[in-house]
Design a protein around this motif. Structure first.
Motif, PDB file in Angstrom:
ATOM      1  N   THR A   1       0.854  -1.184   0.000  1.00  0.00           N
ATOM      2  CA  THR A   1       0.000   0.000   0.000  1.00  0.00           C
ATOM      3  C   THR A   1       0.889   1.233   0.000  1.00  0.00           C
ATOM      4  N   ALA A   2       0.315   2.366  -0.340  1.00  0.00           N
ATOM      5  CA  ALA A   2       1.091   3.608  -0.393  1.00  0.00           C
ATOM      6  C   ALA A   2       1.726   3.910   0.953  1.00  0.00           C
ATOM      7  N   GLU A   3       0.980   3.739   2.024  1.00  0.00           N
ATOM      8  CA  GLU A   3       1.502   4.014   3.366  1.00  0.00           C
ATOM      9  C   GLU A   3       2.626   3.060   3.729  1.00  0.00           C
ATOM     10  N   GLU A   4       2.401   1.757   3.489  1.00  0.00           N
ATOM     11  CA  GLU A   4       3.428   0.756   3.800  1.00  0.00           C
ATOM     12  C   GLU A   4       4.690   0.973   2.964  1.00  0.00           C
ATOM     13  N   ALA A   5       4.512   1.316   1.701  1.00  0.00           N
ATOM     14  CA  ALA A   5       5.656   1.527   0.809  1.00  0.00           C
ATOM     15  C   ALA A   5       6.517   2.691   1.300  1.00  0.00           C
ATOM     16  N   LEU A   6       5.863   3.794   1.652  1.00  0.00           N
ATOM     17  CA  LEU A   6       6.618   4.958   2.123  1.00  0.00           C
ATOM     18  C   LEU A   6       7.343   4.656   3.428  1.00  0.00           C
TER      19      LEU A   6
ATOM     20  N   ALA B   1      13.179   8.857  -5.922  1.00  0.00           N
ATOM     21  CA  ALA B   1      12.460   7.620  -5.605  1.00  0.00           C
ATOM     22  C   ALA B   1      11.555   7.819  -4.391  1.00  0.00           C
ATOM     23  N   GLY B   2      12.070   8.464  -3.371  1.00  0.00           N
ATOM     24  CA  GLY B   2      11.244   8.753  -2.192  1.00  0.00           C
ATOM     25  C   GLY B   2      10.105   9.699  -2.518  1.00  0.00           C
ATOM     26  N   THR B   3      10.365  10.657  -3.394  1.00  0.00           N
ATOM     27  CA  THR B   3       9.339  11.618  -3.797  1.00  0.00           C
ATOM     28  C   THR B   3       8.174  10.898  -4.479  1.00  0.00           C
ATOM     29  N   ARG B   4       8.479   9.928  -5.340  1.00  0.00           N
ATOM     30  CA  ARG B   4       7.406   9.159  -5.998  1.00  0.00           C
ATOM     31  C   ARG B   4       6.523   8.457  -4.964  1.00  0.00           C
ATOM     32  N   LEU B   5       7.152   7.886  -3.945  1.00  0.00           N
ATOM     33  CA  LEU B   5       6.376   7.186  -2.914  1.00  0.00           C
ATOM     34  C   LEU B   5       5.522   8.165  -2.119  1.00  0.00           C
ATOM     35  N   LEU B   6       6.085   9.322  -1.794  1.00  0.00           N
ATOM     36  CA  LEU B   6       5.331  10.340  -1.074  1.00  0.00           C
ATOM     37  C   LEU B   6       4.162  10.842  -1.926  1.00  0.00           C
ATOM     38  N   THR B   7       4.411  11.107  -3.191  1.00  0.00           N
ATOM     39  CA  THR B   7       3.368  11.602  -4.096  1.00  0.00           C
ATOM     40  C   THR B   7       2.224  10.589  -4.203  1.00  0.00           C
TER      41      THR B   7
ATOM     42  N   ALA C   1      -1.222  10.758   3.197  1.00  0.00           N
ATOM     43  CA  ALA C   1      -0.059  11.548   3.617  1.00  0.00           C
ATOM     44  C   ALA C   1      -0.384  13.027   3.485  1.00  0.00           C
ATOM     45  N   ARG C   2       0.239  13.801   4.320  1.00  0.00           N
ATOM     46  CA  ARG C   2       0.095  15.268   4.252  1.00  0.00           C
ATOM     47  C   ARG C   2       0.421  15.742   2.852  1.00  0.00           C
ATOM     48  N   THR C   3      -0.287  16.760   2.432  1.00  0.00           N
ATOM     49  CA  THR C   3      -0.041  17.299   1.095  1.00  0.00           C
ATOM     50  C   THR C   3       0.861  18.530   1.126  1.00  0.00           C
ATOM     51  N   ASP C   4       1.249  18.966   2.310  1.00  0.00           N
ATOM     52  CA  ASP C   4       2.117  20.146   2.403  1.00  0.00           C
ATOM     53  C   ASP C   4       3.594  19.778   2.496  1.00  0.00           C
TER      54      ASP C   4
ATOM     55  N   GLY D   1      -4.693   8.592   8.307  1.00  0.00           N
ATOM     56  CA  GLY D   1      -5.807   8.072   7.547  1.00  0.00           C
ATOM     57  C   GLY D   1      -6.367   9.172   6.655  1.00  0.00           C
ATOM     58  N   PRO D   2      -7.148   8.835   5.642  1.00  0.00           N
ATOM     59  CA  PRO D   2      -7.678   9.816   4.695  1.00  0.00           C
ATOM     60  C   PRO D   2      -8.440  10.950   5.376  1.00  0.00           C
ATOM     61  N   GLU D   3      -9.198  10.657   6.434  1.00  0.00           N
ATOM     62  CA  GLU D   3      -9.953  11.715   7.096  1.00  0.00           C
ATOM     63  C   GLU D   3      -9.030  12.737   7.739  1.00  0.00           C
ATOM     64  N   GLU D   4      -8.004  12.249   8.443  1.00  0.00           N
ATOM     65  CA  GLU D   4      -7.077  13.172   9.106  1.00  0.00           C
ATOM     66  C   GLU D   4      -6.224  13.919   8.093  1.00  0.00           C
ATOM     67  N   ALA D   5      -5.812  13.241   7.028  1.00  0.00           N
ATOM     68  CA  ALA D   5      -5.000  13.891   5.993  1.00  0.00           C
ATOM     69  C   ALA D   5      -5.807  15.022   5.332  1.00  0.00           C
TER      70      ALA D   5
END
Length: 189
Positions: free
Chosen positions: A77-82, A124-130, A138-141, A181-185
């Protein structure tokens, strides 16, 4: 490279790694040569600067981190990957004492021998964060430069003997602020 030159090159790297891990990136080139059983001129013929030696030591690890990002990007998952990738980044950069300063300098200096490896790793890290941001976990800021800075900061903690026991806990604290989680993000800026 001739076979004997390649063998000398590999031997010097095999000796330099533990020396730098123990004494840090400012370990004496003369001491590394002495430990390898060669003259300083031989070491300098293979690695004319300390930075070129560091680049050779770190390139394979940084390339592995870049490859690892591609692997976890599709397998987790995106979270696990990052999380997985950032833990590996921090572990990699704490293998050699003092390397964080060299990485931070190299990322801004296109003439640095470490520059291209650091840029590829940051991308590579940026791709995972994006990806994590696009999926709302993940935070968008934050951007890739922020993630690199956070990873370097966490690695620096692991590099400090007095702070090393707290490094794992602080990694979790920082990542709980980055990932949510999506709600908090959605509530975060």
């Amino acid at each position: 490279m001739r076979a004997d030159a390649r063998a000398n090159h590999d031997h010097l790297l095999a000796v330099a790694g533990p020396v730098i891990a123990e004494r840090g990136v400012d370990a004496s080139m003369r001491d590394i040569a002495r430990q390898a059983g060669v003259g300083l001129a031989t070491l300098l013929r293979h690695f004319p600067t300390r930075e070129s030696l560091l680049e050779a030591l770190l390139r394979s690890q940084f390339d592995e981190l870049t490859d690892r990002a591609a692997e976890v990007e599709t397998a987790k998952t995106a979270e696990e990957a990052l999380l997985d990738w950032l833990r590996a980044f921090v572990a990699c950069t704490t293998d050699y004492r003092g390397v964080v300063n060299s990485m931070v300098s190299a990322i801004e200096d296109p003439e640095s021998a470490l520059h291209s490896s650091c840029v590829a790793m940051r991308a590579a890290g940026t791709r995972l964060l994006t990806r994590a941001q696009a999926e709302g976990v993940a935070r968008t800021d934050l951007d890739g430069a922020d993630l690199f800075a956070l990873g370097a900061s966490l690695a620096w903690l692991g590099d400090q003997p007095a702070l090393r026991p707290r490094a794992g806990h602080l990694f979790d604290v920082v990542m709980s602020a980055v990932l949510a989680g999506p709600e908090e993000a959605a509530r975060r800026p």
